[in-house]
Design an enzyme around this catalytic site. Sequence first.
Site, PDB file in Angstrom:
ATOM      1  N   CYS A   1      -7.387   2.474  -2.649  1.00 36.28           N
ATOM      2  CA  CYS A   1      -7.012   1.645  -1.638  1.00 36.28           C
ATOM      3  C   CYS A   1      -7.219   0.198  -2.069  1.00 36.28           C
ATOM      4  CB  CYS A   1      -8.069   1.863  -0.433  1.00 36.28           C
ATOM      5  SG  CYS A   1      -7.949   0.886   1.083  1.00 36.28           S
TER       6      CYS A   1
ATOM      7  N   CYS B   1     -17.173 -10.083  17.862  1.00 34.47           N
ATOM      8  CA  CYS B   1     -16.070  -9.320  17.267  1.00 34.47           C
ATOM      9  C   CYS B   1     -15.186  -8.838  18.153  1.00 34.47           C
ATOM     10  CB  CYS B   1     -16.468  -8.073  16.341  1.00 34.47           C
ATOM     11  SG  CYS B   1     -17.671  -6.830  17.411  1.00 34.47           S
TER      12      CYS B   1
ATOM     13  N   PHE C   1     -29.546  -9.986  18.578  1.00 36.22           N
ATOM     14  CA  PHE C   1     -28.647  -8.960  17.865  1.00 36.22           C
ATOM     15  C   PHE C   1     -28.550  -9.489  16.524  1.00 36.22           C
ATOM     16  CE2 PHE C   1     -27.092  -9.795  22.315  1.00 36.22           C
ATOM     17  CZ  PHE C   1     -27.383  -8.401  22.865  1.00 36.22           C
TER      18      PHE C   1
ATOM     19  N   ASN D   1     -25.057 -12.566  18.654  1.00 39.53           N
ATOM     20  CA  ASN D   1     -24.078 -11.873  17.875  1.00 39.53           C
ATOM     21  C   ASN D   1     -23.899 -10.435  18.268  1.00 39.53           C
ATOM     22  OD1 ASN D   1     -21.951 -11.390  15.930  1.00 39.53           O
ATOM     23  ND2 ASN D   1     -23.241 -10.985  14.333  1.00 39.53           N
TER      24      ASN D   1
ATOM     25  N   CYS E   1       0.865  -1.036   0.083  1.00 43.05           N
ATOM     26  CA  CYS E   1       0.004   0.157  -0.040  1.00 43.05           C
ATOM     27  C   CYS E   1       0.883   1.033  -0.068  1.00 43.05           C
ATOM     28  CB  CYS E   1      -0.819   0.185   1.191  1.00 43.05           C
ATOM     29  SG  CYS E   1      -1.774   1.610   1.098  1.00 43.05           S
TER      30      CYS E   1
ATOM     31  N   CYS F   1      -1.651   7.070   5.345  1.00 41.60           N
ATOM     32  CA  CYS F   1      -2.888   6.329   6.033  1.00 41.60           C
ATOM     33  C   CYS F   1      -2.432   5.160   6.907  1.00 41.60           C
ATOM     34  CB  CYS F   1      -3.831   5.804   4.918  1.00 41.60           C
ATOM     35  SG  CYS F   1      -5.202   4.675   5.508  1.00 41.60           S
TER      36      CYS F   1
ATOM     37  N   CYS G   1      -4.528   0.230   8.496  1.00 35.47           N
ATOM     38  CA  CYS G   1      -4.325  -1.008   8.413  1.00 35.47           C
ATOM     39  C   CYS G   1      -3.022  -1.140   9.482  1.00 35.47           C
ATOM     40  CB  CYS G   1      -4.039  -1.648   7.120  1.00 35.47           C
ATOM     41  SG  CYS G   1      -5.307  -1.727   5.859  1.00 35.47           S
TER      42      CYS G   1
ATOM     43  N   GLN H   1     -21.889  -7.194   7.271  1.00 35.99           N
ATOM     44  CA  GLN H   1     -20.412  -7.614   7.208  1.00 35.99           C
ATOM     45  C   GLN H   1     -19.559  -6.839   5.903  1.00 35.99           C
ATOM     46  OE1 GLN H   1     -19.217  -8.730   9.689  1.00 35.99           O
ATOM     47  NE2 GLN H   1     -20.511  -9.673  11.002  1.00 35.99           N
TER      48      GLN H   1
ATOM     49  N   GLU I   1     -33.567  -7.427  16.770  1.00 34.85           N
ATOM     50  CA  GLU I   1     -32.336  -6.405  16.403  1.00 34.85           C
ATOM     51  C   GLU I   1     -33.027  -5.145  16.676  1.00 34.85           C
ATOM     52  OE1 GLU I   1     -29.624  -4.236  15.320  1.00 34.85           O
ATOM     53  OE2 GLU I   1     -29.229  -6.253  15.118  1.00 34.85           O
TER      54      GLU I   1
END
Length: 375
Positions: free
Chosen positions: A87, A333, A240, A306, A3, A11, A14, A211, A261
């Site tokens: 990107c 997550c 959720f 979730n 990158c 940037c 990441c 996602q 939800e």
Amino acid sequence: MFCPRYDAGQCRSCQWLPKEYATQLADKQQRIEQLLTNVPVTEWLPPVPSAQQGFRNKAKMVVSGSVERPILGIVDQQGEGVDLIDCPLYPATFAPVFRQLLPFIAKAGLTPYHIARRKGELKYLLLTESTQGGMMLRFVLRSENKVAQLKKVLPELQQCLPQLTVISVNIQPVPMAIMEGEQEIMLSQASALAETFNGIPLWIRPQSFFQTNPQVAAKLYRTAQEWTQALKLDTLWDLFCGVGGFGLHCARPETHLTGIEISPEAIACARDSASKLGLTQTQFRALDASRYALDNTTAPDVLLVNPPRRGIGQTLCDFIMSVKPAAILYSSCNPETLVKDIVTLKGYRLERVQLFDLFPHTAHSEVLTLLLREQ
């Protein structure tokens, strides 16, 4: 992944880019294993890797610069715009769309919002692509002042970019770094983007969460489906539930599926999917997940959760321990809150754990676990 923006120090989204990808995966796996050191695990499955570039289905572009020369990307610490059209996280289909949007911004008179001066209209461009080929474009504006002008020139954009099947304006009037506001104005006839994972129809609406790594997300949902195949599944709660991806993958024709939800937009997507699948014993409701659970005194055969990064929390853990569902499928997550909740849930054994790398080149990961009630 190479990158040039990272190498130039422009940037650093990441954070883990300097690490070899195999090392990234190993570090994430080691982290979840460390967190679960004191929790017996019956079966560890190998982590599911991601493509290293071109995997994101969504771009969130800050618009800076001038109306004649807009910059799409991020704003650095000095307040200067950094162009991220190329990107490498985005598929090759994104850059041509963004390049067509540059002259269109001037034609629509959408002056980029200046953060320090609090002037201008166009704050963000949000672009989402379905694996089925369609795209959704959202203009995030400070006010409705330019909506009429935008509508006037929109047919020209639609002619140039017919893949933009869903187009909307989001009004975000607050002078803060908030991505979107509550008001959404549809500009296209279609209000939802069609998606399909593993033969399951899904929908993406402007204000529903979806996602951002579809290839790995599809494997995550498929794995959840496989893990529930051997379980009694007359009743299933999907808390959720978002757009219903987990519950719709796991439910059988005879399953009584309840999806909860907080987002009405996501619930509308889930209902559309259930209707298209012909599932008649489903209900999707826009409610707080914990509040819904506490209003019930009986447990489903399988509880699917979730939650956001904060986890399910003590209140929901207490409810689960009181009604004792036979199985819990917990996708997270945030490994830290996942483990905290698992330790809290007394009376369950951790049967299976698998990491899914939804977020390459960052410290983040998704972890799927199966907990079974101890006899």
